[in-house]
Design an enzyme around this catalytic site. Sequence first.
Site, PDB file in Angstrom:
ATOM      1  N   GLU A  64      18.071  67.993  33.462  1.00  0.00           N
ATOM      2  CA  GLU A  64      19.377  67.645  34.090  1.00  0.00           C
ATOM      3  C   GLU A  64      19.075  66.209  34.832  1.00  0.00           C
ATOM      4  OE1 GLU A  64      17.862  70.370  34.403  1.00  0.00           O
ATOM      5  OE2 GLU A  64      19.475  71.656  32.916  1.00  0.00           O
ATOM      6  N   HIS A 133      23.698  81.886  36.126  1.00  0.00           N
ATOM      7  CA  HIS A 133      24.746  81.540  35.312  1.00  0.00           C
ATOM      8  C   HIS A 133      26.293  81.702  35.569  1.00  0.00           C
ATOM      9  CE1 HIS A 133      20.967  81.774  32.891  1.00  0.00           C
ATOM     10  NE2 HIS A 133      21.655  81.254  31.598  1.00  0.00           N
TER      11      HIS A 133
END
Lengths: 328, 373
Positions: A64, A133
């Site tokens: 990321e 998540h």
Amino acid sequence: MPPTIEEMPMAKALNAGLRAAMAADDRVLLMGEDIGTLGGVFRITEGLQAEFGMKRVLDTPLAESGIIGTAVGLAMRGYRSVCEIQFDGFIYPGFDQITSQLAKLTNRTEGSVHMPVVIRVPYGGHIGAVEHHQESPEAYFAHTAGLRVVSPSTPNDAYWMIQEAIASDDPVMFFEPKSRYWPKGPVDFSSSAVPLHSTRVVRTGTDVTLIAHGAMVSTLLQAAQVAADEGVSVEVLDLRSLSPIDFGPIISSVEKTGRLIVCQEAPGFVSVGSEIAATVAERAFYSLQSPVLRVSGFDTPYPSSKIETFYLPDADRVLEAVDRSLAY
Amino acid sequence: MAENSPTVQFLSIDGEFAPSEAAEEYLPYLADLSDDDHRQFYRDMAISRRFDEECTNLQRQGQMGLWPPSHGQEAAQVGSARASRPQDILFPTYREHAVGLVRGIDILGIVKVMRGTSLGGWDANDPKNGNFRNYTLVIGSQTLHATGYAMGVAFDGLVGTGDPDVDTAVMVYFGDGSTSQGDVSESFVFAASNQTPQVFFLQNNQWAISVPVSTQSRIPLYLRARGFGIPSVQIDGNDVLASYAATRKHLDEARAGQGPAMIEALTYRIGAHTTSDDPTRYQTPEQLAYWVARDPIKRFEAYLRAQGADDAFFARTTEEANDFAADLRHRTLTLEAPPLSSMFDNVYAEPHPLVAEQHAWLNAYELSLREGI
């Protein structure tokens, strides 16, 4: 030529919005993990690599900070990257590049460098997934000067807001409520209804104001319907932009109803809801007939999904707050 | 250096031209250097050292908040910068003063950053600043910016055209400490994956503030890049010719479309990490003496003298460096605090109501204080 108004899920609306932005400007790139051949784990970028090619839709290595950091460099070169973070809880490895580099470079360079980068973050709960998540990390970014933070609640907003975010010369954190990816709604292709950074009244009422962003807006509309059946007139506002916040419609609403409840999936402590409560206390103190209340996720880690419905505010928890506000 | 050393070195520590075995493939890159070029390298190094010395003094006199000295690293910086072409883009850390000097920025920009009168110091998009990007203080973060920029250069079709005025490469400077940062590893991954036109120029100055390079890595750092699929070479970073030749070769190859490469320049930070640091707490006098004996400027002076440079040249250069420092001192003392509006300007590229509101509030507040007197 698509029809002017079409029913579609938010996922398809985002896809259409990305396609329109890429067609309009060949400096727009999409970057992220699995967004190419797979079309993203939520299929938001489905078909775009086939249409625009490998140099416009980049399947990146799984890192990321690398995605955001290279998007910063590409922005210095004049490209406008749209980065997909696969899930909310995976954004933190990119936190330094977002908060210390992307957010600050325009100011650090005295405006010589602009950072037209959009970071798309599927966020929030209700999907029964595993840890990391289902989080709602938007407050971290709303707290950071230099970033704009928005979150659509409907397919129509998703279609238009993603294009407005890409057109912005500032970095935009684009929080997509993943539990709202699949319900359909009308998308009006003919014109953008409202500016990116504006709060919208989605249901008018006179007794109490409810405000939320993203998936919680539909929860508020459910609650408002139940309240109406019980004779309580609820006004519902969709925040849409978390930074900057368009306070005008919020203050106007509170001046009318005298009561405000701020709702979010995110934990309440030092949150976007806290900021709204503080600002309303400063600007509309004499209009308030009861304290501003927050209905939020708890200040705990997001729980195991089998008990997530006890963590996430639902219409009943909102209505409980409505009762408290009215009883004050 | 030992005879079988993998290190590229042309000049012995006494300034004798004695290429190591590893240097042989780099010899052609020295072929077109003239005496004037050599003297330019020397002037660059001498002026940047004098600049660095003046800035250290200015900090000690309270004229700057902080100064990160470049003393000892001049050959690595000047050789690599002189090897770049005008269209190349260079991403520094916060110690590449000599690179900035060579690339032609107004060096006062660096002083502004350290004096606290500007965050960026210079406009990296202004052509007169030599494509020298702004200093970056978060260790290693600029490596990813450079890699992204290099991806953009390739997307723009500026690689491998064969036109020497068009083909473009990106060079990013980083230090031994930064090699432990995730961003550096990620930039290696992205550079290798995208085969970016890019040179990673590592100055291994042996210290990350007080922590020796042995704590960062159990293998020579140039070998790190190979694990990512990036060709790499170790050079004597205190040999300006080695720095020049290695950088020329790898920038040329990057511009030609042969992908990224990494250069590890072995050097030494003779000064402190910054003026806030006290290296006597971790560095032995023997270490310092070892590296002072390998001083890059003295070494090159010996080489130039053997090539025929006379006392007059060195005297002129010293005078030039002193004039440069005097002018810098004068201009430093005239640098005022920026206007308060600079705090609010350019936080965003587009209008932002909260920032505008707070700017207006501060103006009104300051006005009220003045009116109250």
